[in-house]
Design a protein around this motif. Structure first.
Motif, PDB file in Angstrom:
ATOM      1  N   ALA A  18       0.832  -1.212   0.000  1.00 62.77           N
ATOM      2  CA  ALA A  18       0.000   0.000   0.000  1.00 62.77           C
ATOM      3  C   ALA A  18       0.865   1.259   0.000  1.00 62.77           C
ATOM      4  O   ALA A  18       0.555   2.230  -0.704  1.00 62.77           O
ATOM      5  CB  ALA A  18      -0.936  -0.018   1.208  1.00 62.77           C
ATOM      6  N   ASP A  19       1.956   1.248   0.754  1.00 64.42           N
ATOM      7  CA  ASP A  19       2.844   2.415   0.787  1.00 64.42           C
ATOM      8  C   ASP A  19       3.437   2.682  -0.595  1.00 64.42           C
ATOM      9  O   ASP A  19       3.489   3.834  -1.060  1.00 64.42           O
ATOM     10  CB  ASP A  19       3.982   2.186   1.783  1.00 64.42           C
ATOM     11  N   ALA A  20       3.902   1.612  -1.262  1.00 65.78           N
ATOM     12  CA  ALA A  20       4.496   1.780  -2.595  1.00 65.78           C
ATOM     13  C   ALA A  20       3.453   2.240  -3.602  1.00 65.78           C
ATOM     14  O   ALA A  20       3.735   3.088  -4.468  1.00 65.78           O
ATOM     15  CB  ALA A  20       5.135   0.471  -3.047  1.00 65.78           C
ATOM     16  N   ALA A  21       2.237   1.705  -3.499  1.00 69.13           N
ATOM     17  CA  ALA A  21       1.164   2.114  -4.408  1.00 69.13           C
ATOM     18  C   ALA A  21       0.832   3.587  -4.219  1.00 69.13           C
ATOM     19  O   ALA A  21       0.620   4.325  -5.195  1.00 69.13           O
ATOM     20  CB  ALA A  21      -0.071   1.253  -4.174  1.00 69.13           C
ATOM     21  N   GLN A  22       0.780   4.031  -2.976  1.00 71.24           N
ATOM     22  CA  GLN A  22       0.480   5.425  -2.686  1.00 71.24           C
ATOM     23  C   GLN A  22       1.546   6.344  -3.279  1.00 71.24           C
ATOM     24  O   GLN A  22       1.234   7.370  -3.896  1.00 71.24           O
ATOM     25  CB  GLN A  22       0.410   5.633  -1.174  1.00 71.24           C
ATOM     26  N   PRO A  70     -15.638  -2.029  -6.036  1.00 73.02           N
ATOM     27  CA  PRO A  70     -16.516  -0.855  -6.152  1.00 73.02           C
ATOM     28  C   PRO A  70     -15.926   0.155  -7.130  1.00 73.02           C
ATOM     29  O   PRO A  70     -14.741   0.128  -7.451  1.00 73.02           O
ATOM     30  CB  PRO A  70     -16.546  -0.301  -4.726  1.00 73.02           C
ATOM     31  N   ASP A  71     -16.764   1.027  -7.603  1.00 76.06           N
ATOM     32  CA  ASP A  71     -16.327   2.089  -8.525  1.00 76.06           C
ATOM     33  C   ASP A  71     -15.724   3.221  -7.691  1.00 76.06           C
ATOM     34  O   ASP A  71     -16.436   4.063  -7.156  1.00 76.06           O
ATOM     35  CB  ASP A  71     -17.523   2.579  -9.350  1.00 76.06           C
ATOM     36  N   LEU A  72     -14.388   3.201  -7.583  1.00 73.87           N
ATOM     37  CA  LEU A  72     -13.698   4.138  -6.703  1.00 73.87           C
ATOM     38  C   LEU A  72     -12.883   5.145  -7.497  1.00 73.87           C
ATOM     39  O   LEU A  72     -12.340   4.819  -8.558  1.00 73.87           O
ATOM     40  CB  LEU A  72     -12.767   3.383  -5.754  1.00 73.87           C
ATOM     41  N   ALA A  73     -12.782   6.339  -6.961  1.00 76.61           N
ATOM     42  CA  ALA A  73     -11.846   7.324  -7.513  1.00 76.61           C
ATOM     43  C   ALA A  73     -10.424   6.892  -7.178  1.00 76.61           C
ATOM     44  O   ALA A  73     -10.196   6.125  -6.241  1.00 76.61           O
ATOM     45  CB  ALA A  73     -12.147   8.704  -6.920  1.00 76.61           C
ATOM     46  N   ASP A  74      -9.468   7.382  -7.964  1.00 77.34           N
ATOM     47  CA  ASP A  74      -8.087   6.966  -7.755  1.00 77.34           C
ATOM     48  C   ASP A  74      -7.608   7.213  -6.328  1.00 77.34           C
ATOM     49  O   ASP A  74      -6.883   6.392  -5.760  1.00 77.34           O
ATOM     50  CB  ASP A  74      -7.160   7.695  -8.742  1.00 77.34           C
ATOM     51  N   ASP A  75      -8.012   8.324  -5.735  1.00 80.96           N
ATOM     52  CA  ASP A  75      -7.523   8.623  -4.387  1.00 80.96           C
ATOM     53  C   ASP A  75      -8.208   7.796  -3.306  1.00 80.96           C
ATOM     54  O   ASP A  75      -7.832   7.858  -2.125  1.00 80.96           O
ATOM     55  CB  ASP A  75      -7.663  10.119  -4.073  1.00 80.96           C
ATOM     56  N   GLU A  76      -9.202   6.987  -3.687  1.00 80.33           N
ATOM     57  CA  GLU A  76      -9.871   6.096  -2.734  1.00 80.33           C
ATOM     58  C   GLU A  76      -9.323   4.673  -2.773  1.00 80.33           C
ATOM     59  O   GLU A  76      -9.619   3.865  -1.889  1.00 80.33           O
ATOM     60  CB  GLU A  76     -11.378   6.055  -3.044  1.00 80.33           C
ATOM     61  N   LEU A  77      -8.515   4.361  -3.798  1.00 79.11           N
ATOM     62  CA  LEU A  77      -8.097   2.978  -4.007  1.00 79.11           C
ATOM     63  C   LEU A  77      -7.184   2.454  -2.897  1.00 79.11           C
ATOM     64  O   LEU A  77      -7.395   1.356  -2.372  1.00 79.11           O
ATOM     65  CB  LEU A  77      -7.392   2.843  -5.356  1.00 79.11           C
ATOM     66  N   VAL A  78      -6.156   3.202  -2.542  1.00 80.38           N
ATOM     67  CA  VAL A  78      -5.215   2.705  -1.539  1.00 80.38           C
ATOM     68  C   VAL A  78      -5.871   2.585  -0.163  1.00 80.38           C
ATOM     69  O   VAL A  78      -5.670   1.571   0.527  1.00 80.38           O
ATOM     70  CB  VAL A  78      -3.940   3.560  -1.502  1.00 80.38           C
ATOM     71  N   PRO A  79      -6.674   3.554   0.288  1.00 78.90           N
ATOM     72  CA  PRO A  79      -7.393   3.336   1.555  1.00 78.90           C
ATOM     73  C   PRO A  79      -8.291   2.098   1.512  1.00 78.90           C
ATOM     74  O   PRO A  79      -8.397   1.368   2.514  1.00 78.90           O
ATOM     75  CB  PRO A  79      -8.221   4.615   1.714  1.00 78.90           C
ATOM     76  N   TRP A  80      -8.930   1.848   0.380  1.00 81.33           N
ATOM     77  CA  TRP A  80      -9.752   0.647   0.216  1.00 81.33           C
ATOM     78  C   TRP A  80      -8.888  -0.610   0.309  1.00 81.33           C
ATOM     79  O   TRP A  80      -9.277  -1.610   0.950  1.00 81.33           O
ATOM     80  CB  TRP A  80     -10.477   0.717  -1.124  1.00 81.33           C
ATOM     81  N   LEU A  81      -7.694  -0.582  -0.292  1.00 87.49           N
ATOM     82  CA  LEU A  81      -6.764  -1.705  -0.192  1.00 87.49           C
ATOM     83  C   LEU A  81      -6.366  -1.941   1.259  1.00 87.49           C
ATOM     84  O   LEU A  81      -6.375  -3.079   1.745  1.00 87.49           O
ATOM     85  CB  LEU A  81      -5.522  -1.419  -1.037  1.00 87.49           C
ATOM     86  N   ARG A  82      -6.008  -0.871   1.957  1.00 89.85           N
ATOM     87  CA  ARG A  82      -5.581  -1.012   3.363  1.00 89.85           C
ATOM     88  C   ARG A  82      -6.709  -1.592   4.225  1.00 89.85           C
ATOM     89  O   ARG A  82      -6.465  -2.417   5.109  1.00 89.85           O
ATOM     90  CB  ARG A  82      -5.162   0.355   3.919  1.00 89.85           C
ATOM     91  N   GLU A  83      -7.928  -1.165   3.963  1.00 82.06           N
ATOM     92  CA  GLU A  83      -9.065  -1.666   4.745  1.00 82.06           C
ATOM     93  C   GLU A  83      -9.233  -3.172   4.563  1.00 82.06           C
ATOM     94  O   GLU A  83      -9.381  -3.926   5.545  1.00 82.06           O
ATOM     95  CB  GLU A  83     -10.336  -0.936   4.311  1.00 82.06           C
ATOM     96  N   GLY A  84      -9.225  -3.636   3.313  1.00 82.75           N
ATOM     97  CA  GLY A  84      -9.399  -5.062   3.058  1.00 82.75           C
ATOM     98  C   GLY A  84      -8.251  -5.890   3.624  1.00 82.75           C
ATOM     99  O   GLY A  84      -8.462  -6.986   4.166  1.00 82.75           O
TER     100      GLY A  84
END
Length: 253
Positions: A18-22, A70-84
């Motif tokens: 997640a850090d690298a993706a961000q 889900p249909d997420l904006a780019d800035d929502e993707l990494v938080p969504w990854l961290r949550e899962g």
């Protein structure tokens, strides 16, 4: 390896992914998957983590497809990854040892399977994210990398879907030089590969037989090369060099 060791590796590598993706951003290209950008990698891993969590928390007994992202904006993707990822780690930590759930590779138990598979899934894709960022790869413990080689050889490439096949029977020896007992002989033919653990101290008929090709190197380099995440030039190859090329061309899972 113990289940707790797999879960700890999953925890650490999920955070690093997640850090690298961000830092790399959603448009970064994934070298090992040329058709993917970082947003595709993050979406894939987020789906797989949620898919695995369902088996662990609900004891699902039948195969299913990963849930739709889900249909997420780019800035929502990494938080969504961290949550899962967080929910998967918690699920594995709290799951009962006698968990009953569907699995797709041999394992001592369903809980051991899901902890192992998700640790290796996440570690390989963490390498993808760090390569996309252009960062140095975080080292993996040699025992964990050797276990991943074993999973790949005796699990994924023991089934009918493996395309690593030869018209004439050949043998490929793989040896991780910095991990105890990390030595395998892969019998190649027009059927699915058959892998035998052939450490020098193992009671295996192939332990002392010469192979058509032997590939040796540190466990992590061998692990990532077999997953086509690193070039093979850091490994020592002896014998028939067509067999490493065969793996590079057909060894994708």
């Amino acid at each position: 390896m113990e289940i707790t060791e797999f879960v700890e590796t999953l925890r650490l590598d999920g955070g690093l992914l997640a850090d690298a993706a961000q830092e790399a951003g959603p448009d970064a290209r994934i070298p090992a998957c040329p058709d993917w950008q970082m947003r595709d990698l993050v979406t894939h891993v987020g789906q797989v983590h949620r898919w695995a969590t369902e088996f662990v928390t609900q004891g699902v007994q039948q195969p299913s497809r990963p849930p739709e992202a889900p249909d997420l904006a780019d800035d929502e993707l990494v938080p969504w990854l961290r949550e899962g990822h967080h929910h998967l780690v918690l699920a594995l930590h709290s799951a009962p040892q006698d968990l009953s759930a569907w699995t797709f590779l041999p394992a001592p138990s369903p809980l051991a399977f899901w902890a192992r598979r998700q640790a290796h899934e996440t570690s390989v894709h963490r390498a993808d994210a760090q390569q996309a960022l252009g960062a140095s790869l975080t080292p993996l413990p040699s025992a964990f990398a050797a276990d991943g080689i074993d999973e790949l050889l005796t699990g994924f490439h023991a089934g009918d879907r493996s395309r690593v096949r030869t018209d004439v029977p050949r043998t490929l020896r793989l040896r991780a030089v910095n991990a105890r007992g990390a030595d395998w002989t892969v019998h190649l033919s027009d059927a699915p590969p058959q892998t035998v653990r052939t450490a020098p101290d193992a009671d295996a008929p192939d332990a002392e037989k010469p192979a058509d090709c032997t590939i040796e190197g540190p466990a992590e380099e061998l692990y990532l090369a077999l997953w086509n995440r690193l070039p093979w030039d850091a490994l020592t190859i002896t014998g028939d060099e067509t067999l490493p090329r065969l793996w590079q061309e057909r060894g994708g899972v």
